[in-house]
Design a protein around this motif. Structure first.
Motif: not given
Length: 94
Positions: A73, A77, A80-81
């Motif tokens: 996860v 993340e 994604n950032e």
């Protein structure tokens, strides 16, 4: 006043703030889920950001994820950032 990312809390204080046991914080560090600062003598110093991350680990554990799932996860993340930043940069060039 220290930055949110600056290590200022001893492991016992960070564990109490995150409602965790000290041993768990050591495990999370070994698994790469949190990376507290270290003094020249090797003492761990946790930042406010680290404590927030520890609380997030607790929430994800409570939701049923294991440590490998939490690591996945966090990696997703971060990706994604990074991608969002690239998109914003590309849009700004228009």
């Amino acid at each position: 006043m220290p930055e949110r990312s600056e290590g200022v809390f001893a492991i016992s204080v960070a564990a109490e703030m995150a409602s965790m046991q000290i041993q768990n914080l050591r495990v999370y560090e070994r698994r790469g889920l949190v990376a507290p600062d270290r003094t020249s003598g090797g003492t761990r110093l946790y930042s406010e950001d680290d404590v927030d991350r520890l609380r997030r680990i607790g929430d994800l554990l409570a939701a049923g994820l294991n440590l490998a799932g939490i690591a996945a996860v966090f990696a997703l993340e971060a990706d994604n950032e990074r991608l969002r930043a690239q998109v914003a940069k590309l849009r700004a060039k228009r």
